[in-house]
Design a protein around this motif. Structure first.
Motif, PDB file in Angstrom:
ATOM      1  N   GLU A 411       7.702  -3.786  11.858  1.00 20.65           N
ATOM      2  CA  GLU A 411       8.054  -3.773  10.435  1.00 20.65           C
ATOM      3  C   GLU A 411       6.781  -3.762   9.581  1.00 20.65           C
ATOM      4  OE1 GLU A 411      10.801  -3.213   9.096  1.00 20.65           O
ATOM      5  OE2 GLU A 411      12.332  -3.659  10.601  1.00 20.65           O
ATOM      6  N   ALA A 412       5.794  -4.593   9.986  1.00 16.93           N
ATOM      7  CA  ALA A 412       4.545  -4.679   9.216  1.00 16.93           C
ATOM      8  C   ALA A 412       3.813  -3.345   9.240  1.00 16.93           C
ATOM      9  CB  ALA A 412       3.662  -5.778   9.796  1.00 16.93           C
ATOM     10  N   LEU A 413       3.816  -2.687  10.402  1.00 16.38           N
ATOM     11  CA  LEU A 413       3.110  -1.402  10.510  1.00 16.38           C
ATOM     12  C   LEU A 413       3.763  -0.351   9.611  1.00 16.38           C
ATOM     13  CD1 LEU A 413       2.506  -1.415  14.345  1.00 16.38           C
ATOM     14  CD2 LEU A 413       0.724  -1.439  12.596  1.00 16.38           C
ATOM     15  N   ILE A 414       5.103  -0.345   9.615  1.00 17.21           N
ATOM     16  CA  ILE A 414       5.815   0.632   8.775  1.00 17.21           C
ATOM     17  C   ILE A 414       5.537   0.322   7.305  1.00 17.21           C
ATOM     18  CG2 ILE A 414       8.101   1.434   8.051  1.00 17.21           C
ATOM     19  CD1 ILE A 414       9.067   1.048  10.909  1.00 17.21           C
ATOM     20  N   LYS A 415       5.628  -0.955   6.962  1.00 21.60           N
ATOM     21  CA  LYS A 415       5.448  -1.367   5.562  1.00 21.60           C
ATOM     22  C   LYS A 415       4.035  -0.995   5.090  1.00 21.60           C
ATOM     23  CE  LYS A 415       5.132  -5.513   2.895  1.00 21.60           C
ATOM     24  NZ  LYS A 415       3.739  -5.830   3.184  1.00 21.60           N
ATOM     25  N   ASN A 416       3.056  -1.241   5.943  1.00 15.70           N
ATOM     26  CA  ASN A 416       1.680  -0.979   5.525  1.00 15.70           C
ATOM     27  C   ASN A 416       1.363   0.515   5.457  1.00 15.70           C
ATOM     28  OD1 ASN A 416       1.370  -3.661   5.224  1.00 15.70           O
ATOM     29  ND2 ASN A 416       0.352  -3.998   7.186  1.00 15.70           N
ATOM     30  N   ALA A 417       1.962   1.289   6.358  1.00 10.71           N
ATOM     31  CA  ALA A 417       1.773   2.745   6.272  1.00 10.71           C
ATOM     32  C   ALA A 417       2.422   3.251   4.977  1.00 10.71           C
ATOM     33  CB  ALA A 417       2.380   3.436   7.487  1.00 10.71           C
ATOM     34  N   ASP A 418       3.578   2.679   4.638  1.00  9.30           N
ATOM     35  CA  ASP A 418       4.268   3.061   3.396  1.00  9.30           C
ATOM     36  C   ASP A 418       3.418   2.702   2.177  1.00  9.30           C
ATOM     37  OD1 ASP A 418       6.349   3.987   4.831  1.00  9.30           O
ATOM     38  OD2 ASP A 418       7.746   2.362   4.367  1.00  9.30           O
ATOM     39  N   GLU A 419       2.778   1.539   2.288  1.00  9.25           N
ATOM     40  CA  GLU A 419       1.959   1.094   1.159  1.00  9.25           C
ATOM     41  C   GLU A 419       0.763   2.045   0.976  1.00  9.25           C
ATOM     42  OE1 GLU A 419       1.522  -3.177   1.148  1.00  9.25           O
ATOM     43  OE2 GLU A 419      -0.335  -2.897   0.000  1.00  9.25           O
ATOM     44  N   ALA A 420       0.178   2.427   2.093  1.00  7.14           N
ATOM     45  CA  ALA A 420      -0.945   3.372   2.029  1.00  7.14           C
ATOM     46  C   ALA A 420      -0.457   4.697   1.421  1.00  7.14           C
ATOM     47  CB  ALA A 420      -1.511   3.597   3.423  1.00  7.14           C
ATOM     48  N   LEU A 421       0.748   5.087   1.799  1.00  3.12           N
ATOM     49  CA  LEU A 421       1.327   6.326   1.275  1.00  3.12           C
ATOM     50  C   LEU A 421       1.533   6.217  -0.237  1.00  3.12           C
ATOM     51  CD1 LEU A 421       2.874   9.073   1.809  1.00  3.12           C
ATOM     52  CD2 LEU A 421       4.928   7.686   1.861  1.00  3.12           C
ATOM     53  N   PHE A 422       2.012   5.077  -0.632  1.00  2.00           N
ATOM     54  CA  PHE A 422       2.259   4.846  -2.053  1.00  2.00           C
ATOM     55  C   PHE A 422       0.976   5.062  -2.859  1.00  2.00           C
ATOM     56  CE2 PHE A 422       2.441   1.717  -5.582  1.00  2.00           C
ATOM     57  CZ  PHE A 422       3.486   2.299  -6.288  1.00  2.00           C
ATOM     58  N   ARG A 423      -0.128   4.594  -2.280  1.00  2.00           N
ATOM     59  CA  ARG A 423      -1.416   4.759  -2.980  1.00  2.00           C
ATOM     60  C   ARG A 423      -1.824   6.214  -3.060  1.00  2.00           C
ATOM     61  NH1 ARG A 423      -4.195   0.717   0.367  1.00  2.00           N
ATOM     62  NH2 ARG A 423      -2.754  -0.988   0.015  1.00  2.00           N
ATOM     63  N   VAL A 424      -1.557   6.941  -1.974  1.00  2.00           N
ATOM     64  CA  VAL A 424      -1.890   8.371  -1.979  1.00  2.00           C
ATOM     65  C   VAL A 424      -1.117   9.043  -3.107  1.00  2.00           C
ATOM     66  CG1 VAL A 424      -1.800  10.516  -0.660  1.00  2.00           C
ATOM     67  CG2 VAL A 424      -2.308   8.379   0.501  1.00  2.00           C
ATOM     68  N   LYS A 425       0.159   8.681  -3.207  1.00  4.46           N
ATOM     69  CA  LYS A 425       1.013   9.286  -4.233  1.00  4.46           C
ATOM     70  C   LYS A 425       0.475   8.969  -5.618  1.00  4.46           C
ATOM     71  CE  LYS A 425       4.542  11.030  -1.883  1.00  4.46           C
ATOM     72  NZ  LYS A 425       5.006  12.386  -2.009  1.00  4.46           N
ATOM     73  N   GLU A 426       0.102   7.727  -5.782  1.00  2.00           N
ATOM     74  CA  GLU A 426      -0.378   7.304  -7.096  1.00  2.00           C
ATOM     75  C   GLU A 426      -1.679   7.997  -7.473  1.00  2.00           C
ATOM     76  OE1 GLU A 426       0.875   3.018  -8.706  1.00  2.00           O
ATOM     77  OE2 GLU A 426      -0.841   3.104  -7.357  1.00  2.00           O
ATOM     78  N   ARG A 427      -2.467   8.227  -6.430  1.00  2.59           N
ATOM     79  CA  ARG A 427      -3.798   8.760  -6.703  1.00  2.59           C
ATOM     80  C   ARG A 427      -3.830  10.279  -6.605  1.00  2.59           C
ATOM     81  NH1 ARG A 427      -8.213   6.242  -5.885  1.00  2.59           N
ATOM     82  NH2 ARG A 427      -8.806   7.583  -4.163  1.00  2.59           N
ATOM     83  N   GLY A 428      -2.731  10.907  -6.701  1.00  2.89           N
ATOM     84  CA  GLY A 428      -2.772  12.353  -6.819  1.00  2.89           C
ATOM     85  C   GLY A 428      -2.167  13.125  -5.687  1.00  2.89           C
ATOM     86  N   LYS A 429      -1.608  12.486  -4.662  1.00  2.00           N
ATOM     87  CA  LYS A 429      -0.883  13.159  -3.572  1.00  2.00           C
ATOM     88  C   LYS A 429      -1.761  14.110  -2.734  1.00  2.00           C
ATOM     89  CE  LYS A 429       3.190  12.788  -6.338  1.00  2.00           C
ATOM     90  NZ  LYS A 429       4.172  13.426  -7.177  1.00  2.00           N
ATOM     91  N   ALA A 430      -1.091  14.777  -1.783  1.00  2.00           N
ATOM     92  CA  ALA A 430      -1.732  15.749  -0.895  1.00  2.00           C
ATOM     93  C   ALA A 430      -3.001  15.217  -0.241  1.00  2.00           C
ATOM     94  CB  ALA A 430      -2.023  17.052  -1.632  1.00  2.00           C
ATOM     95  N   HIS A 431      -3.016  13.950   0.047  1.00  2.00           N
ATOM     96  CA  HIS A 431      -4.156  13.338   0.731  1.00  2.00           C
ATOM     97  C   HIS A 431      -3.634  12.435   1.821  1.00  2.00           C
ATOM     98  CE1 HIS A 431      -7.365  14.620  -1.828  1.00  2.00           C
ATOM     99  NE2 HIS A 431      -6.675  14.265  -2.902  1.00  2.00           N
TER     100      HIS A 431
END
Ligand code: C2E
Ligand code: MG
Ligand code: MG
Length: 711
Positions: A411-431
């Motif tokens: 669960e922690a691994l999924i949550k943290n990967a999602d959190e990292a994804l969220f940051r990518v989205k916030e910071r302009g996506k496609a990264h």
């Protein structure tokens, strides 16, 4: 007993001399024997004349009382006579005992008699008498018939059974098999007869089969097992039931019933498949991911290896669904799944969480290899998806967590990967972005990290570096981008990419952001005074800051505090911050009214919509470094870069290219009429003191940047 006396009399008169019969025997024969006895005289013709019948015969036949001396023809009905005459003639000719079964109908019921005709011959061997003894075997025949019927009934159950049925001896040899058995095993009865049944069972299950076979024999109870049996060229999953064949309490053999389980197994497999697979794409689903993660966590713990979990989300997929419909959306998801599957191998599996979210699990890996994978995925998606002759460009954003540093459980691994994804989205996506692994390594305790970050401002651990932006035409530099650095005494120099997400999460971005703006304004003031010219500094604003209610006031007060030209301050926002048009427009308008310059950072990677460019008061477009990076090698990147430059020019905006690392890139941009560029080719971001030193330099003073400075 009149008849008997008659017989004696008759015999006495005629042939009594040769047949001395005891009176007592007559008595028994005639009265007590339950068989029907007929004594017939054989005469020329041949004619058979009744000379004696016993009491039982009277009861059971229609013989008249005055039968003696009468012929069979006279006494019997035509049909019966014809039948019996034939049988008697046989005895006459063959001169030996003859047995036949007689079927009679009396009062509508059927009776059966077993007739034994015995010839009695004279000295010359001539048959003179025939003694017929008929035993009523109706009951026996009925029993036999029932037995046969029952046997046929059971036989047809066996013969028509869809399960294979083998009759085996106590030593396990096959002695009978039904058609289903032949069909299932693909062998004939002849091929299997006498063979040991255990030889059909595949290796692993054979000992268990033999054990149960013995138990079935000794306990006389049925046993069952699931196993594989060998067919001609494959194995068949079957359910076996052993049934003891017990006759008179004695074990005679065992019936083996085999049920073909292949269909059941197939449907069980299908159910399992459906439970663990996504129906649209056929990829593994979230449930499968959770199971797989559990397995891999155990394996990696034992082996001391790392693995990576990538969460991939398609950028602007909602836009495709909304504009082209869900059918197109689904087709594209299938194509995306196929493209991701190109990366699959024994270490890499692909999952679909649902919607436009996918996961990749890469085992036995390192962070470096995972970065390469993420880059390959991003570059694979630069190619469009073609559907019904239409091209769709879809970019993925990727968030990554690594086991064990980013989480001990699934669960922690999924949550943290999602959190990292969220940051990518916030910071302009496609990264792509890893979870705060850098920080985790240096500082496991996020709470203490947060405490450190809170104190960073008071402790003066935050600082701004400045990256020069160079006018490509005249090589002059009058603007800089301010990039935040955290120089923590305990954690070392930390990149903004690592601590800004934490700052956003904890709300610390508000005081930090205000500090950045105030420091930048102060720097503008200093440099403008020092170098007697207008210097513009761009600051990065995170979406959270942008949503801050007093954001405009805060900017305004910083400008006023240092009495700088508002146009010396540039506010860099990402496309993500503008997604909510209703909220963004008033803020941007407010900033515009203040007179600050507004730029869109990482342009082209996020929610690039021409409509917002038109609606928003934007002054500068910053071409994302991902396009600039391959501008010389990749035609599409070159086309995108040139298009953005043209777009900016046509809309009266300044265009700044980011991430210029090579002279050729600068040349390309100049040729394409790009206004400004920043990047390591010109200078890395530098502390203000170093910029001061640069300004001491003659050529820099003249606003001509020294190429490759700071590298
Ligand atoms: P950005 O605004 O797109 O900044 C450009 C990033 O590219 C900077 O990374 C810069 O050091 C790096 N860079 C510049 N030239 C080159 C080059 O030629 N090649 C390569 N590969 N990279 C180059 P940095 O300083 O690590 O900042 C990362 C991001 O952190 C920034 O991306 C910005 O989004 C964010 N950031 C930085 N300072 C602040 C801040 O004060 N507030 C907020 N909210 N975000 C900030
Ligand atoms: Mg920036
Ligand atoms: Mg940028």
């Amino acid at each position: 007993m009149k008849e008997n006396n008659n017989l004696i009399e008759y015999l006495n008169k005629k042939d009594a001399m040769s047949f001395k019969l005891e009176r007592i025997v007559f008595e028994i024969m005639f009265k007590h024997i339950k068989d029907r006895i007929f004594v017939m005289k054989a005469e020329a013709g041949p004619i058979f004349r009744y000379i004696f019948v016993n009491e039982e015969a009277y009861k059971c036949t229609n013989i008249p009382l005055n039968y003696i001396g009468k012929t069979m023809k006279e006494v019997l009905g035509k049909e019966v006579y014809k039948r019996l005459q034939k049988e008697y003639i046989k005895v006459l000719h063959q001169k030996k005992e003859h047995v036949f079964i007689e079927e009679l109908t009396r009062n509508g019921s059927c009776y059966y008699g077993e007739c034994v005709l015995t010839p009695i011959s004279d000295e010359n061997g001539e048959v003179r008498f025939i003694v017929g003894i008929t035993r009523d075997i109706t009951q026996l025949i009925i029993e036999q018939k029932k037995l046969i019927e029952r046997e046929q009934h059971y036989r047809s159950i066996v013969e028509n059974n869809l399960d294979a049925i083998f009759a085996v001896d106590l030593d396990g040899s096959i002695h009978d098999i039904n058609p289903a058995g032949e069909k299932i095993l693909g062998c004939t009865y002849g091929q299997m007869k006498g063979k040991k049944i255990v030889h059909l069972i595949t290796g692993k299950n054979a000992p268990l089969f033999e054990k149960l076979f013995v138990i079935c024999q000794t306990t006389k109870t049925s046993q069952s097992l699931n196993c594989l049996v060998s067919q001609k060229s494959s194995f068949l999953p079957v359910h076996i039931r052993m049934i003891p064949s017990v006759v008179h309490q004695e074990m005679r053999g065992i019936y083996i019933i085999m049920k073909d389980m292949s269909e059941k197994t197939k449907s069980a497999e299908k159910i399992r498949f459906l439970a663990f697979h996504d129906q649209l794409t056929g990829l593994y689903n979230r449930r499968a991911l959770l199971e797989e993660l559990q397995v891999e966590i155990n394996k990696a713990q034992e082996a001391g290896t790392q693995f990576a979990l990538l969460t991939i989300d398609l950028d602007r997929f909602k836009y495709i669904n909304d504009n082209f419909g869900h059918i197109v959306g689904d087709q594209i998801l299938i194509k995306v799944a196929d493209r991701l599957l190109e990366f699959a191998d024994y270490r890499l599996s692909v999952f679909r969480q649902g919607g436009d979210e996918f996961n990749i699990l890469l085992i036995e890996t390192s962070k470096e290899e995972t970065s390469l994978l993420a880059e390959s995925i991003l570059s694979r998606f630069t190619e469009s998806f073609c559907l019904h002759a239409q091209e769709y460009y879809i970019t993925p954003s990727i968030g990554i967590s690594m086991f064990p540093i980013d989480g001990a459980g699934e669960e922690a691994l999924i949550k943290n990967a999602d959190e990292a994804l969220f940051r990518v989205k916030e910071r302009g996506k496609a990264h792509y972005q890893f979870y705060r692994s850098e920080m985790n390594r240096k500082e496991k305790n996020v709470v203490s990290l947060e405490t450190n970050l809170r104190k960073a401002i008071q402790r003066h651990e935050l600082t701004l570096y400045y990256q020069p932006q160079v006018n490509l035409k005249n090589k002059k530099c009058d603007s800089f981008e301010a990039l935040l650095r955290w120089n923590s005494p305990t954690l070392g120099l930390i990149s903004p990419a690592d601590f800004i997400p934490l700052a956003e999460e904890t709300g610390l971005i508000i005081p930090i952001g205000s500090w950045v703006i105030e420091t930048a304004c102060k720097q503008i003031k200093n440099w403008s005074k020092q170098f007697r010219k207008d210097i513009r500094i761009a600051v990065n604003i995170s979406p959270k800051q942008f949503q801050q209610s007093n954001f405009i006031d805060m900017v305004k007060s910083s400008i006023e505090k240092y009495s700088i030209q508002p146009s010396s301050l540039e506010i860099e926002i990402t496309e993500g911050a503008m997604q909510n048009t209703l909220e963004a427009i008033p803020v941007l308008k407010g900033l515009k009214d203040l007179g600050v310059v507004i730029s869109v950072d990482d342009f082209g990677t996020g929610y690039s919509s021409l409509s917002y460019i038109k609606q928003f008061p934007i002054d500068v477009l910053k071409i994302d470094q991902s396009f600039v990076k391959d501008v010389l090698e990749n035609d599409k990147d070159a086309a995108i870069t040139t298009t953005i430059i043209h777009l900016g020019q046509n809309l009266g905006m300044e265009v700044i290219a980011e991430g210029v690392e090579r002279r050729e890139q600068a040349d390309f941009l100049l040729a394409a009429n790009c206004h400004k560029a920043q990047g390591f080719y010109f200078s890395k971001p530098l502390p203000s003191e170093e910029i001061n030193q640069l300004f001491q330099h003659q050529s820099f003073r003249n606003n001509i940047i020294i190429e490759k400075k700071g590298d």
